[in-house]
Scaffold this motif. Sequence first.
Motif, mmCIF file in Angstrom:
data_model
loop_
_atom_site.group_PDB
_atom_site.id
_atom_site.type_symbol
_atom_site.label_atom_id
_atom_site.label_comp_id
_atom_site.label_asym_id
_atom_site.label_seq_id
_atom_site.Cartn_x
_atom_site.Cartn_y
_atom_site.Cartn_z
ATOM 1 N N VAL A 34 30.766 40.001 47.101
ATOM 2 C CA VAL A 34 30.169 38.815 46.466
ATOM 3 C C VAL A 34 31.222 37.703 46.409
ATOM 4 O O VAL A 34 30.928 36.540 46.680
ATOM 5 C CB VAL A 34 29.647 39.135 45.046
ATOM 6 C CG1 VAL A 34 29.014 37.907 44.411
ATOM 7 C CG2 VAL A 34 28.639 40.267 45.079
ATOM 8 N N HIS A 35 32.457 38.099 46.109
ATOM 9 C CA HIS A 35 33.556 37.118 46.067
ATOM 10 C C HIS A 35 33.714 36.438 47.423
ATOM 11 O O HIS A 35 33.883 35.224 47.501
ATOM 12 C CB HIS A 35 34.851 37.827 45.661
ATOM 13 C CG HIS A 35 36.090 37.042 45.976
ATOM 14 N ND1 HIS A 35 36.485 35.958 45.219
ATOM 15 C CD2 HIS A 35 36.996 37.149 46.978
ATOM 16 C CE1 HIS A 35 37.595 35.454 45.744
ATOM 17 N NE2 HIS A 35 37.918 36.150 46.806
ATOM 18 N N GLN A 36 33.645 37.240 48.508
ATOM 19 C CA GLN A 36 33.791 36.664 49.854
ATOM 20 C C GLN A 36 32.660 35.686 50.168
ATOM 21 O O GLN A 36 32.872 34.676 50.822
ATOM 22 C CB GLN A 36 33.796 37.774 50.900
ATOM 23 C CG GLN A 36 35.138 38.474 50.997
ATOM 24 C CD GLN A 36 35.066 39.752 51.793
ATOM 25 O OE1 GLN A 36 34.035 40.068 52.384
ATOM 26 N NE2 GLN A 36 36.150 40.505 51.805
ATOM 27 N N ALA A 41 36.037 32.980 41.464
ATOM 28 C CA ALA A 41 37.181 33.746 40.956
ATOM 29 C C ALA A 41 36.659 34.959 40.185
ATOM 30 O O ALA A 41 35.565 34.914 39.606
ATOM 31 C CB ALA A 41 38.025 32.859 40.057
ATOM 32 N N SER A 42 37.444 36.013 40.178
ATOM 33 C CA SER A 42 36.996 37.255 39.526
ATOM 34 C C SER A 42 36.726 37.059 38.034
ATOM 35 O O SER A 42 35.838 37.707 37.478
ATOM 36 C CB SER A 42 38.036 38.350 39.723
ATOM 37 O OG SER A 42 39.316 37.863 39.417
ATOM 38 N N GLY A 43 37.471 36.139 37.419
ATOM 39 C CA GLY A 43 37.272 35.881 35.995
ATOM 40 C C GLY A 43 35.908 35.294 35.689
ATOM 41 O O GLY A 43 35.398 35.395 34.577
ATOM 42 N N THR A 44 35.300 34.664 36.674
ATOM 43 C CA THR A 44 33.956 34.100 36.526
ATOM 44 C C THR A 44 32.914 35.071 37.058
ATOM 45 O O THR A 44 31.856 35.261 36.460
ATOM 46 C CB THR A 44 33.857 32.765 37.329
ATOM 47 O OG1 THR A 44 34.934 31.934 36.931
ATOM 48 C CG2 THR A 44 32.546 32.070 37.105
ATOM 49 N N LEU A 45 33.250 35.693 38.182
ATOM 50 C CA LEU A 45 32.278 36.538 38.889
ATOM 51 C C LEU A 45 31.856 37.770 38.090
ATOM 52 O O LEU A 45 30.654 38.025 37.926
ATOM 53 C CB LEU A 45 32.891 36.965 40.233
ATOM 54 C CG LEU A 45 32.095 37.973 41.047
ATOM 55 C CD1 LEU A 45 30.750 37.399 41.450
ATOM 56 C CD2 LEU A 45 32.879 38.397 42.277
#
Lengths: 101, 158
Positions: A34-36, A41-45
Amino acid sequence: MGKEDREVRMSLQTLKVLEAFLENPTDQLSGAEVHQRCKLASGTLYPILLRLEAAGWFVSRWESINPSSAGRPRRRLYRLTQTGLKRASEVFASFNRGVLA
Amino acid sequence: MTSERMVEWMDRAAGCLVHHAARRTPEPLSARLEEEWLADLAERRSGFSRLRLGFGCYWATYTIARERRVATVAAAGSALAHAIRREEQGIATVSACVDAGGRLTSDPRIVQSTGSPRLDEGALTLAIAGSGHYRATTENGKPVDSCYAFRIRFDLKN
């Protein structure tokens, strides 16, 4: 977490996550994938993924691999539920009409 | 510092950040998120990207914990709203076991009931919402795992 259909606060980031899943609604995606796709950013995702799962829009499960033979940790895979697909489609439809759900 | 050593340092720092971040999330999410984030970490190629993930996970813990607290307090509010309408009152004694970081290690339980199931439910929900904010008992100046009881007084007026 409850699996009931609850209201989800829509933000641009949430829309990006939903869009990543709506490309192919049957896909099961890990957080890294999903990040790709949406470059969040992981903090939001991750809070968004958990929020959507708690609202019943997503379900998640562990990848069925043996980590030692695969040589990597198993991923957590997320998938849109029927409710999630319906609600996400409604959101994008209303968004296209110029009314954010 | 050579670039190889720099990458090695970033890898180690990212791993530490992910471990610590996951442990700061509310139970029962901690173990799941630690495994999930470590899997994500294994897929990041560059050291810088891995470090960014580590910091991101740390940031995520604050959002996740805040949302959990809001949801828990809202649930307590729903039970207490009924109690307010009935103008119920009483004192609940709740027992809680916490670790050195002030987080609950098991579900809190009612030691002495208020006599109202709604108030007892509200007391338990509030006790759960306090996880991570309890002051741990200290031994020789160091925080240790401990259990203790405290009272929550309800004096609700419509």
